[in-house]
Each structure stands twice: as structure tokens, then as C-alpha cells.
Design a protein around this motif. Structure first.
Motif, PDB file in Angstrom:
ATOM      1  N   GLY A 181      -5.295 -52.233  26.565  1.00  0.00           N
ATOM      2  CA  GLY A 181      -3.655 -52.216  27.409  1.00  0.00           C
ATOM      3  C   GLY A 181      -2.585 -51.220  26.662  1.00  0.00           C
ATOM      4  N   MET A 182      -3.321 -50.962  25.074  1.00  0.00           N
ATOM      5  CA  MET A 182      -2.523 -50.556  24.091  1.00  0.00           C
ATOM      6  C   MET A 182      -2.953 -49.273  25.104  1.00  0.00           C
ATOM      7  N   TYR A 183      -4.060 -49.171  25.411  1.00  0.00           N
ATOM      8  CA  TYR A 183      -4.462 -47.460  25.476  1.00  0.00           C
ATOM      9  C   TYR A 183      -4.068 -46.593  26.366  1.00  0.00           C
ATOM     10  N   GLN A 184      -4.021 -47.629  27.564  1.00  0.00           N
ATOM     11  CA  GLN A 184      -3.495 -48.188  28.789  1.00  0.00           C
ATOM     12  C   GLN A 184      -2.465 -47.227  28.930  1.00  0.00           C
ATOM     13  N   SER A 185      -1.230 -48.158  28.019  1.00  0.00           N
ATOM     14  CA  SER A 185       0.158 -47.819  28.208  1.00  0.00           C
ATOM     15  C   SER A 185      -0.051 -45.888  27.528  1.00  0.00           C
ATOM     16  N   ARG A 186      -0.666 -45.920  26.609  1.00  0.00           N
ATOM     17  CA  ARG A 186      -0.101 -44.576  25.669  1.00  0.00           C
ATOM     18  C   ARG A 186      -0.720 -43.450  26.885  1.00  0.00           C
ATOM     19  N   LEU A 187      -1.555 -43.491  27.394  1.00  0.00           N
ATOM     20  CA  LEU A 187      -2.489 -42.536  28.504  1.00  0.00           C
ATOM     21  C   LEU A 187      -1.247 -42.292  29.987  1.00  0.00           C
ATOM     22  N   LYS A 188      -0.506 -43.841  29.866  1.00  0.00           N
ATOM     23  CA  LYS A 188       0.418 -43.294  31.187  1.00  0.00           C
ATOM     24  C   LYS A 188       1.559 -42.482  30.648  1.00  0.00           C
ATOM     25  N   SER A 189       2.014 -42.832  29.405  1.00  0.00           N
ATOM     26  CA  SER A 189       2.790 -41.972  28.809  1.00  0.00           C
ATOM     27  C   SER A 189       2.574 -40.749  28.778  1.00  0.00           C
ATOM     28  N   TYR A 190       1.566 -39.889  28.596  1.00  0.00           N
ATOM     29  CA  TYR A 190       0.544 -38.759  28.546  1.00  0.00           C
ATOM     30  C   TYR A 190       1.194 -37.951  29.785  1.00  0.00           C
ATOM     31  N   LYS A 191       0.741 -39.262  30.978  1.00  0.00           N
ATOM     32  CA  LYS A 191       0.371 -38.938  32.394  1.00  0.00           C
ATOM     33  C   LYS A 191       2.331 -38.497  32.700  1.00  0.00           C
ATOM     34  N   GLY A 192       3.187 -38.819  32.464  1.00  0.00           N
ATOM     35  CA  GLY A 192       4.432 -38.558  32.646  1.00  0.00           C
ATOM     36  C   GLY A 192       4.900 -37.356  32.019  1.00  0.00           C
ATOM     37  N   GLU A 193       4.629 -37.669  30.986  1.00  0.00           N
ATOM     38  CA  GLU A 193       4.237 -36.172  30.077  1.00  0.00           C
ATOM     39  C   GLU A 193       4.034 -35.346  31.314  1.00  0.00           C
TER      40      GLU A 193
END
Length: 191
Positions: free
Chosen positions: A68-80
Motif C-alpha cells: 500500500g505504501m509503495y502504491q501510493s508513492r507510485l500513484k504520486s509519480y503517475k500524477g507527476e
């Protein structure tokens, strides 16, 4: 496995910083230099997309407790990444002030001239809109009057038709009764 993800994060940070820098320079360039920089940024964006696919695969293989922690970081990178792509699209069509002025030949006098021309056109548009509104109102009123005339005309024709039907019914009744009276007259005469 999380160390692979963290290595991808470092690559992501480096690439996006380079891309951001280049995107800021694109509008200021022209000709072949701009074309080459656009192609270079496009290539780097493709690298970032592939890097994000690798990061996504890494996250899927992580234990559920930390996924979950890494998924949220990945989601942030996708937004960027989405923001970078939007900025890149804008930068390709944006021009520096110098290029814009050169293309438009803009100076203080022409700006005032353009403003006056715009105001004239706005006034013409408003007058045309008022004329269209008035024409529409006339059309609505004409339709209402015409509908009333048609209704009255149709109504009077229906009334005339009803009177004609009643007259025909009375005449038919008289003709039906007439032979009965004549038959009685002739039958008394022969006796």
C-alpha cells in the motif's frame, strides 16, 4: 525488492528533473534546435513511462503489508508524469515573447488599434443580437396569430359542416316519411 523500487525512484527523479528543465527551454527556441529538443524530451518521456511500468511490476510483487505504501508513492509519480506530459504539450505550441512579437508584429499602436477594432466588432455583434431577438419575437407573434386564425377558420368550417349534416339528416327523414303518406293516400283511393 524494495531496493529495486528505490533505485527506480532515483532514476525517475533524475529524468523528470532533466525533462522539466528542457520543457522550460522549448518555448524560447525556434527552428531545428527546438525540433531536436522536442524529440529529445519525447524520448525521455518514453523512458519515464517504461520506468513507471517497471515500478508498477515491482509494487505488485511486494508483500501485501508494505504494498500500500509503495502504491501510493507510485500513484504520486503517475500524477507527476501526467503533469509533465501536459506541460510538454503546452511548451511545444508556446512561443517566447520575442517570437510572438515577431510573428504578430505587435507594438503599442497596433495594440490600441486592435482594441478599438475589437470594441467596434463587439458593438456590431450586440446590434446584430438585438435584431435577431426582435426578429425571433416577430416570428413567435406571427406564429401565434396564424395559429389563432387557422383555429378560427377550421372551427367555422366544422360548424358549417355540422349544420350541413343536420340539414341532410332532416331532408332524409322527410323523404323517408313522404312515401308513407303517399302510400296511405293511394291505398285509400283504390278502395
Amino acid at each position: 525488492m524494495s531496493s529495486d523500487f528505490e533505485a527506480y525512484e532515483q532514476d525517475f527523479g533524475t529524468l523528470t528533473a532533466e525533462i522539466t528543465n528542457k520543457i522550460g527551454r522549448i518555448p524560447k527556441l525556434g527552428g531545428e534546435e527546438k525540433t531536436q529538443l522536442v524529440l529529445n524530451v519525447d524520448k525521455q518521456l518514453e523512458e519515464v513511462r517504461e520506468l513507471m511500468e517497471q515500478m508498477d511490476l515491482e509494487v505488485r510483487e511486494l508483500p501485501i503489508q508494505i504494498r500500500g505504501m509503495y502504491q501510493s508513492r507510485l500513484k504520486s509519480y503517475k500524477g507527476e508524469m501526467e503533469k509533465l506530459e501536459k506541460d510538454f504539450k503546452r511548451s511545444r505550441i508556446a512561443y517566447s515573447d520575442e517570437v510572438r512579437n515577431e510573428l504578430l508584429g505587435e507594438d503599442a499602436g497596433s495594440s490600441e488599434s486592435q482594441r478599438a477594432h475589437l470594441l467596434d466588432n463587439t458593438e456590431k455583434l450586440e446590434r446584430s443580437s438585438r435584431r435577431l431577438d426582435a426578429g425571433y419575437q416577430i416570428a413567435v407573434e406571427t406564429a401565434a396569430l396564424t395559429t389563432g386564425d387557422i383555429f378560427r377558420s377550421t372551427s367555422s368550417k366544422v360548424s358549417e359542416g355540422e349544420r350541413g349534416v343536420r340539414a341532410t339528416e332532416r331532408a332524409t327523414l322527410l323523404l323517408v316519411r313522404l312515401p308513407e303518406k303517399h302510400t296511405l293516400f293511394f291505398s285509400h283511393a283504390s278502395v
